[in-house]
Design a protein around this motif. Sequence first.
Motif, PDB file in Angstrom:
ATOM      1  N   VAL A  72       0.839  -1.191   0.000  1.00 51.26           N
ATOM      2  CA  VAL A  72       0.000   0.000   0.000  1.00 51.26           C
ATOM      3  C   VAL A  72       0.877   1.245   0.000  1.00 51.26           C
ATOM      4  CG1 VAL A  72      -1.622   1.313   1.403  1.00 51.26           C
ATOM      5  CG2 VAL A  72      -1.934  -1.123   1.089  1.00 51.26           C
ATOM      6  N   ARG A  73       1.928   1.192   0.778  1.00 54.25           N
ATOM      7  CA  ARG A  73       2.807   2.363   0.847  1.00 54.25           C
ATOM      8  C   ARG A  73       3.422   2.663  -0.508  1.00 54.25           C
ATOM      9  NH1 ARG A  73       7.212   4.740   3.943  1.00 54.25           N
ATOM     10  NH2 ARG A  73       7.478   6.615   2.705  1.00 54.25           N
ATOM     11  N   VAL A 169      -0.463  12.803   3.319  1.00 60.33           N
ATOM     12  CA  VAL A 169      -0.945  12.458   4.650  1.00 60.33           C
ATOM     13  C   VAL A 169      -2.389  12.879   4.820  1.00 60.33           C
ATOM     14  CG1 VAL A 169      -0.713  13.088   7.063  1.00 60.33           C
ATOM     15  CG2 VAL A 169       1.277  12.397   5.786  1.00 60.33           C
ATOM     16  N   ARG A 170      -2.696  14.078   4.347  1.00 61.53           N
ATOM     17  CA  ARG A 170      -4.077  14.551   4.479  1.00 61.53           C
ATOM     18  C   ARG A 170      -5.037  13.628   3.747  1.00 61.53           C
ATOM     19  NH1 ARG A 170      -2.075  19.870   3.668  1.00 61.53           N
ATOM     20  NH2 ARG A 170      -2.560  19.636   1.472  1.00 61.53           N
ATOM     21  N   ALA A 171      -4.651  13.303   2.507  1.00 61.37           N
ATOM     22  CA  ALA A 171      -5.555  12.497   1.690  1.00 61.37           C
ATOM     23  C   ALA A 171      -5.733  11.107   2.290  1.00 61.37           C
ATOM     24  CB  ALA A 171      -5.011  12.406   0.269  1.00 61.37           C
TER      25      ALA A 171
ATOM     26  N   PHE B 258       2.445   4.667   8.553  1.00 61.92           N
ATOM     27  CA  PHE B 258       1.400   4.300   9.486  1.00 61.92           C
ATOM     28  C   PHE B 258       0.051   4.255   8.799  1.00 61.92           C
ATOM     29  CE2 PHE B 258      -1.119   3.840  12.991  1.00 61.92           C
ATOM     30  CZ  PHE B 258      -1.825   4.952  13.379  1.00 61.92           C
ATOM     31  N   LEU B 259      -0.221   5.284   8.018  1.00 61.45           N
ATOM     32  CA  LEU B 259      -1.504   5.338   7.338  1.00 61.45           C
ATOM     33  C   LEU B 259      -1.625   4.231   6.297  1.00 61.45           C
ATOM     34  CD1 LEU B 259      -1.991   9.143   6.879  1.00 61.45           C
ATOM     35  CD2 LEU B 259      -3.450   7.592   8.131  1.00 61.45           C
ATOM     36  N   ALA B 264      -4.035  -0.736   4.618  1.00 64.18           N
ATOM     37  CA  ALA B 264      -3.911  -2.135   4.246  1.00 64.18           C
ATOM     38  C   ALA B 264      -4.848  -2.988   5.086  1.00 64.18           C
ATOM     39  CB  ALA B 264      -2.471  -2.583   4.428  1.00 64.18           C
ATOM     40  N   ALA B 265      -4.997  -2.614   6.332  1.00 65.76           N
ATOM     41  CA  ALA B 265      -5.913  -3.360   7.169  1.00 65.76           C
ATOM     42  C   ALA B 265      -7.343  -3.158   6.720  1.00 65.76           C
ATOM     43  CB  ALA B 265      -5.748  -2.922   8.627  1.00 65.76           C
ATOM     44  N   VAL B 266      -7.606  -1.969   6.263  1.00 61.21           N
ATOM     45  CA  VAL B 266      -8.964  -1.646   5.856  1.00 61.21           C
ATOM     46  C   VAL B 266      -9.271  -2.217   4.489  1.00 61.21           C
ATOM     47  CG1 VAL B 266     -10.351   0.328   5.144  1.00 61.21           C
ATOM     48  CG2 VAL B 266      -9.136   0.385   7.286  1.00 61.21           C
TER      49      VAL B 266
END
Lengths: 201, 361
Positions: A72-73, A169-171, B258-259, B264-266
């Motif tokens: 995801v990152r 980060v906001r998004a 972190f986000l 990924a969990a979501v």
Amino acid sequence: MENPESVSRESKTKKRRKTLNDDQTQSISNNMKWRTEAEQQIYSSKLFEALRQVRRNNSPAEANHRPRGRVVREAADRVLAVAAKGRTRWSRAILTSRLRLRFKKVRKQKVTGGGRLRKVEVRKENKGITVLQRKVRVLGRLVPGCRKLSFPNLLEETTDYIAALEMQVRAMTALTQLLTGGAGGLAAPVDQLQSNLTSPT
Amino acid sequence: MEGTVIRSGSAGSEEDGTEVESYQFGEEIQGLMSVPPESGSSFTALLGLPATQAMELLHSPESDEAPATLSGEARVDQCQKPYLPSFNCSPSFPSNAALVERAARFSIFAGGSGEDSPDTNSMPSNSSRVKNEPMDTDSNPTTPPPLISDPTVGNRNLKSAKRKEREKKVKGPSKKNKNVASESSEDAEKLPYVHVRARRGQATDSHSLAERARREKINARMKLLQELVPGCNRISGTALVLDEIINHVQSLQRQVEFLSMRLAAVNPRIDFNLDSLLAAESGSLMDSSMFTPLMWPEVQVNGNRQQYQQQWQYDAYNQPVWGREEDNHNFITPENSLLSYDSSANSGTSSLRVNLLKMEL
């Protein structure tokens, strides 16, 4: 005669240096670009798309090998780089690094090995590399693709990178809250995202 | 020395202050006067008063009656602001009166016809006097912000106007090899290149000029960065500012990490949410069959996967065996799968975040 010499010398400085005012106005406008709502919405929708595709790609055994967080990152970074429209060095580096990492997985290990050696060198020759230089190197390592960049250009890249990261980060925060049905105060991002998705432009 | 500019390579934000510090006020006023009323309005804005009251105030030292009222008010003010009486003793600040007078004349021209307002209250006169004081004592023409009605714009106009004026003037006396630049900085903006200008009293060889240009670039960019990074405005010195920048970038990257873990969990839930969110969406999104993973025909999915391979360049999708049970597992136990990925996570801190995630979910 003196004239051609001075002219040539002048032309060298002229070519070497852009107008400061133009630089500032351009970088300021770039920074403002990262702050606009439209940009954030575009990024959010693209990220959403990418995440869904990641989700689809992850359903096979891939999910066992690679941490989904990492994937995801990487997807988020890639979408961010795309949003930068390739005008900045770090965005191009992000986009090309995927390609490089795919073919040469050994590259990462090499880099870390070299890094350790470099650190040892620094400790030995304290006066060779000043404190400032060390910090500049650290910063260069943080911003993707900017290791061997001159200091003023590095600063410019950092400016854009920080603005882009803040938008990211906001998004992502808004997206996460939206998807987890988080606590209140989400009316705004939800509406934006919904309107953005339901009326694709 | 007139117009000597002391530059330090590290102090970017103090630039304007140090430059103007060594500047004589006479030149400042001339600069003010030669610039059209725009700076006139900013000058009166500096005083924080409308033009009429400003003129009234500046008139007062000239008139005969005024000293009496002034001294009277000064006595009243003495308890409040002890340094005010010194303002009335003109010999202690000779330039002050001259400055005020010239400014008065200028504001007269700029402000147009002024009506005589009734004797001003002590308030505006206090504030203006206080402002005039720091204007002279501080040698920084940008008076302290709380007293100014239009601080930033006015000051910046003044500053940039003064800089242009000074540079124009300095060009005259200084004759350097590189100073063909009789153009002002506005012309330089139009041209594709910039003439490097040597200020009077500075070294003029090519090396130092190039050095100065380089330093200016660096300082300008550092200034931008300082504005971007919160809490960096007060720090002076390149090293500390760089530290702050590095910390900020690292924290932002950690936040993204972190986000992304959270997302990924979501992620498995995206499918369920999609029903509600994307009900109205057209087939621009490729698969509408996403909602029914169990019913995917093999061929179609394989085709899609290959497409994605080319697009996204993920590796190791070549395994033909993938069970649909895994999908269900992923749906049902996202947290467990996350925890299993923990070992390959980047840093130890991410495990903390995963725990946090677990608690949240």
